[in-house]
Write a protein that holds these residues in place. Sequence first.
Motif, PDB file in Angstrom:
ATOM      1  N   MET A 246      12.236 -28.509  24.936  1.00  0.00           N
ATOM      2  CA  MET A 246      11.008 -29.153  25.390  1.00  0.00           C
ATOM      3  C   MET A 246      11.287 -30.263  26.397  1.00  0.00           C
ATOM      4  O   MET A 246      12.243 -31.012  26.269  1.00  0.00           O
ATOM      5  N   LYS A 247      10.406 -30.338  27.390  1.00  0.00           N
ATOM      6  CA  LYS A 247      10.484 -31.360  28.420  1.00  0.00           C
ATOM      7  C   LYS A 247       9.783 -32.634  27.926  1.00  0.00           C
ATOM      8  O   LYS A 247       8.948 -32.583  27.014  1.00  0.00           O
ATOM      9  N   PRO A 248      10.083 -33.784  28.545  1.00  0.00           N
ATOM     10  CA  PRO A 248       9.414 -35.023  28.135  1.00  0.00           C
ATOM     11  C   PRO A 248       7.891 -34.937  28.162  1.00  0.00           C
ATOM     12  O   PRO A 248       7.224 -35.413  27.238  1.00  0.00           O
ATOM     13  N   PHE A 249       7.322 -34.325  29.208  1.00  0.00           N
ATOM     14  CA  PHE A 249       5.862 -34.260  29.264  1.00  0.00           C
ATOM     15  C   PHE A 249       5.313 -33.349  28.170  1.00  0.00           C
ATOM     16  O   PHE A 249       4.202 -33.560  27.671  1.00  0.00           O
ATOM     17  N   GLU A 250       6.094 -32.342  27.748  1.00  0.00           N
ATOM     18  CA  GLU A 250       5.648 -31.467  26.663  1.00  0.00           C
ATOM     19  C   GLU A 250       5.655 -32.208  25.331  1.00  0.00           C
ATOM     20  O   GLU A 250       4.734 -32.048  24.514  1.00  0.00           O
ATOM     21  N   ILE A 251       6.684 -33.019  25.110  1.00  0.00           N
ATOM     22  CA  ILE A 251       6.745 -33.784  23.865  1.00  0.00           C
ATOM     23  C   ILE A 251       5.604 -34.794  23.814  1.00  0.00           C
ATOM     24  O   ILE A 251       4.926 -34.946  22.786  1.00  0.00           O
ATOM     25  N   LYS A 252       5.372 -35.468  24.937  1.00  0.00           N
ATOM     26  CA  LYS A 252       4.293 -36.445  24.985  1.00  0.00           C
ATOM     27  C   LYS A 252       2.947 -35.775  24.742  1.00  0.00           C
ATOM     28  O   LYS A 252       2.103 -36.292  23.993  1.00  0.00           O
ATOM     29  N   THR A 253       2.729 -34.624  25.360  1.00  0.00           N
ATOM     30  CA  THR A 253       1.480 -33.882  25.149  1.00  0.00           C
ATOM     31  C   THR A 253       1.345 -33.436  23.704  1.00  0.00           C
ATOM     32  O   THR A 253       0.263 -33.523  23.110  1.00  0.00           O
ATOM     33  N   LEU A 254       2.444 -32.986  23.125  1.00  0.00           N
ATOM     34  CA  LEU A 254       2.413 -32.547  21.733  1.00  0.00           C
ATOM     35  C   LEU A 254       2.083 -33.709  20.804  1.00  0.00           C
ATOM     36  O   LEU A 254       1.283 -33.560  19.863  1.00  0.00           O
ATOM     37  N   LEU A 255       2.654 -34.869  21.062  1.00  0.00           N
ATOM     38  CA  LEU A 255       2.329 -36.046  20.250  1.00  0.00           C
ATOM     39  C   LEU A 255       0.833 -36.363  20.346  1.00  0.00           C
ATOM     40  O   LEU A 255       0.184 -36.670  19.334  1.00  0.00           O
ATOM     41  N   TYR A 256       0.301 -36.293  21.553  1.00  0.00           N
ATOM     42  CA  TYR A 256      -1.125 -36.564  21.726  1.00  0.00           C
ATOM     43  C   TYR A 256      -1.977 -35.551  20.965  1.00  0.00           C
ATOM     44  O   TYR A 256      -2.913 -35.929  20.238  1.00  0.00           O
TER      45      TYR A 256
END
Length: 273
Positions: A246-256
């Motif tokens: 997972m990319k950083p933006f994917e992790i951030k989106t997943l957290l959201y």
Amino acid sequence: MNGTPTVFDEIFRLLTPERLLLDPRATGEGVAVAMIDGGVESSVLAAKHPQMHPIQGAIFRNDQPQPFPYLGHQSSPHGTTVADIILTMAPRVTLYSADVFGPTGTSEVDTVIRAIRHAIDVWNCKVINLSLGVPEAKLQQPAKRAQLLRTVEEAYYRDVLVFAAAHNEHPLTRSYPAAFAPPLISVDKGLFADPLDFAYALRETVEFQAHGRAYLGPFTREPATSWATPHLSGIAARLLSLRPEMKPFEIKTLLYWMFVARQSQESKAETPG
């Protein structure tokens, strides 16, 4: 139509924190995490976390271009407490300690930058935890600020997720590098019944809140962004152990979306009938 499940209901059902974070594989295994802070006391952590991987690391000094070897006992209470939170949240991460304070208890922006680059280039970390901050008033030099920003951006472009503690007086006071969000994730303190809980609470450049209390060492009952940040770093490491690419933006989106899913569940539970 009222009461009819939508495609988003199905997504929320799949993204529930319970479903992801309580998966037995979500331990942080295979995820390298760098903790840029004071040093950590390995023996204390090993006694509390017998399943942990051996801690590795280095000591960075303001007056030395190359880091010194980490020996496991040049520690600070703050660094050991932060490491304990990460290991509590993700007990099987490979943890690297970047000691940027040493016995003086002070550090320079250049030292922090060298530690971040070392975590990326040498340790190949996927997560970097920065439970520290430089108040805006102390980072007036545009060149220093730009250099720190470029380093954070480079981490993002190289698929490294950086978590940084907001100033404890936020939103009245800005601190760096948390004020660079995005591309990093800035973390404020909150109080949650479950340490795995967190919230998306956008205020200025600070986006997330995580559990703000610690478990080991002094001042652990006093809520602080220093304790909130490793909680969210550990949660990200758990997610990465389920899907390491997972990319950083994917992790951030997943957290959201995990936060939105929890909000949806709680709203339905409160709705009569």
